[in-house]
Design a protein around this motif. Structure first.
Motif, PDB file in Angstrom:
ATOM      1  N   THR A  75     -42.865 -41.447   8.136  1.00 14.93           N
ATOM      2  CA  THR A  75     -42.235 -41.786   9.415  1.00 14.93           C
ATOM      3  C   THR A  75     -43.068 -42.775  10.221  1.00 14.93           C
ATOM      4  O   THR A  75     -42.523 -43.673  10.862  1.00 14.93           O
ATOM      5  CB  THR A  75     -42.002 -40.518  10.262  1.00 14.93           C
ATOM      6  OG1 THR A  75     -43.255 -39.855  10.487  1.00 14.93           O
ATOM      7  CG2 THR A  75     -41.029 -39.574   9.596  1.00 14.93           C
ATOM      8  N   SER A  79     -42.383 -46.265   7.800  1.00 18.78           N
ATOM      9  CA  SER A  79     -41.185 -46.640   8.535  1.00 18.78           C
ATOM     10  C   SER A  79     -41.495 -47.484   9.771  1.00 18.78           C
ATOM     11  O   SER A  79     -41.190 -48.677   9.820  1.00 18.78           O
ATOM     12  CB  SER A  79     -40.408 -45.385   8.957  1.00 18.78           C
ATOM     13  OG  SER A  79     -39.291 -45.753   9.746  1.00 18.78           O
ATOM     14  N   TYR A 168     -36.783 -44.085   8.618  1.00 19.06           N
ATOM     15  CA  TYR A 168     -37.190 -43.033   9.555  1.00 19.06           C
ATOM     16  C   TYR A 168     -36.224 -41.856   9.484  1.00 19.06           C
ATOM     17  O   TYR A 168     -36.632 -40.693   9.542  1.00 19.06           O
ATOM     18  CB  TYR A 168     -37.270 -43.562  10.992  1.00 19.06           C
ATOM     19  CG  TYR A 168     -37.732 -42.490  11.947  1.00 19.06           C
ATOM     20  CD1 TYR A 168     -39.080 -42.187  12.054  1.00 19.06           C
ATOM     21  CD2 TYR A 168     -36.824 -41.743  12.697  1.00 19.06           C
ATOM     22  CE1 TYR A 168     -39.520 -41.171  12.895  1.00 19.06           C
ATOM     23  CE2 TYR A 168     -37.247 -40.739  13.531  1.00 19.06           C
ATOM     24  CZ  TYR A 168     -38.588 -40.453  13.636  1.00 19.06           C
ATOM     25  OH  TYR A 168     -39.016 -39.449  14.456  1.00 19.06           O
TER      26      TYR A 168
END
Length: 298
Positions: A75, A79, A168
């Protein structure tokens, strides 16, 4: 209000708050902060703000199991950090219109990945909503109203920003199986800041020391357009499919376009109006079946 509807509104609200980011970014850029420094500044302050909220509420920072480290690397570093890199690189090589349009191909990547990883159904409704959303973004960014010449490297960077932006939702979906939205958001900011720190931390700290008034702007950026929307979006993923969440969050360019007209005097064209209609219609199409279901069971 059902869980699905509440989650949909949370994700839509996140997109709206992300759309306000230009209010803060314009101020920081005017004072000399570079785009990469703003990325670091934003994630660092967001981690501090959210960490403070968590400590005030729980009396300690959250922990995660070492075997789940990959989720937060996903994340934060994969991302958010790589999305920013690709997006800003595309901006350097093309217009904002082209970079924005390529970024908002993210729902297409999420739809494909969600079908593969989460076995979500690929319905005609989803495809129609995606087509309408992408077309709406294209109208708002002005791609249809002017001639564009884009190099393949720029296209690849732009598509990379869409892919990493969309990831994400995928990594977040895995993380939310074992961790709260606040925990996932906090470590996303931490790992994103760590990923960008080697490239701009020293310059960012020097900037903050020389411009203490901009710390308030940075805190506003961290709270209004970072912490709040990430919590809303991550929390919304608990009750909605990742592919639908990606489409709903794309309300961001709609809000950004309206803000540009009101705050910065951007022109309001027929293409902008058509784009807004398409995006609102896409959101309505995506939500109609659930509303009918809630009526039947309500």
């Amino acid at each position: 209000m059902g869980t699905h509807t509440r989650s949909a509104w949370m994700v839509t609200g996140a997109g709206a708050l992300w759309g306000l980011i230009s209010l803060f970014v314009h101020t920081l850029q005017a004072d000399g902060l570079t785009s990469l420094q703003i990325v670091f500044f934003r994630n660092l302050l967001a981690a501090v703000v959210l960490g403070g909220v968590i400590v005030a509420k729980e009396r300690k920072l959250p922990r995660f199991r070492l075997r789940d480290l990959w989720m937060f690397i996903g994340t934060g570093m994969v991302s958010i950090a790589l999305f920013n890199y690709c997006y800003f690189a595309a901006l350097e090589r093309s217009s904002v219109a082209v970079a924005s349009l390529l970024l908002y191909t993210s729902p297409i990547f999420i739809l494909v990945l969600s079908v593969i990883l989460f076995h979500e159904r690929l319905t005609g409704q989803k495809l129609l909503s995606l087509v309408m959303t992408v077309a709406g973004c294209a109208c708002i960014t002005g791609v249809f109203s002017e001639s564009q010449a884009v190099a393949w490297t720029t296209v690849l960077l732009g598509l990379g920003s869409g892919l990493f932006y969309g990831l994400y939702s995928i990594f977040g979906k895995f993380a939310l199986r074992d961790y709260s939205a606040m925990t996932v958001s906090f470590y996303t900011f931490v790992f994103a800041a760590v990923a960008t720190a080697p490239f701009c931390a020293a310059d960012s700290i020097r900037f903050a020391a020389g411009h203490p008034q901009d710390l308030l702007v940075g805190v506003g950026l961290a709270v209004v357009s970072t912490v709040a929307p990430f919590l809303l979006y991550t929390g919304g993923l608990n009750g909605i499919q990742a592919s639908k969440a990606a489409v709903l969050a794309i309300v961001e360019p709609l809000v950004a376009s309206l803000l540009g007209v009101v705050a910065f005097g951007d022109s309001f064209t027929i293409w902008t109006l058509l784009g807004m209609i398409l995006i609102f219609s896409a959101i309505a199409v995506l939500q109609l079946p659930q509303r009918r279901k809630e009526k039947l069971h309500g």
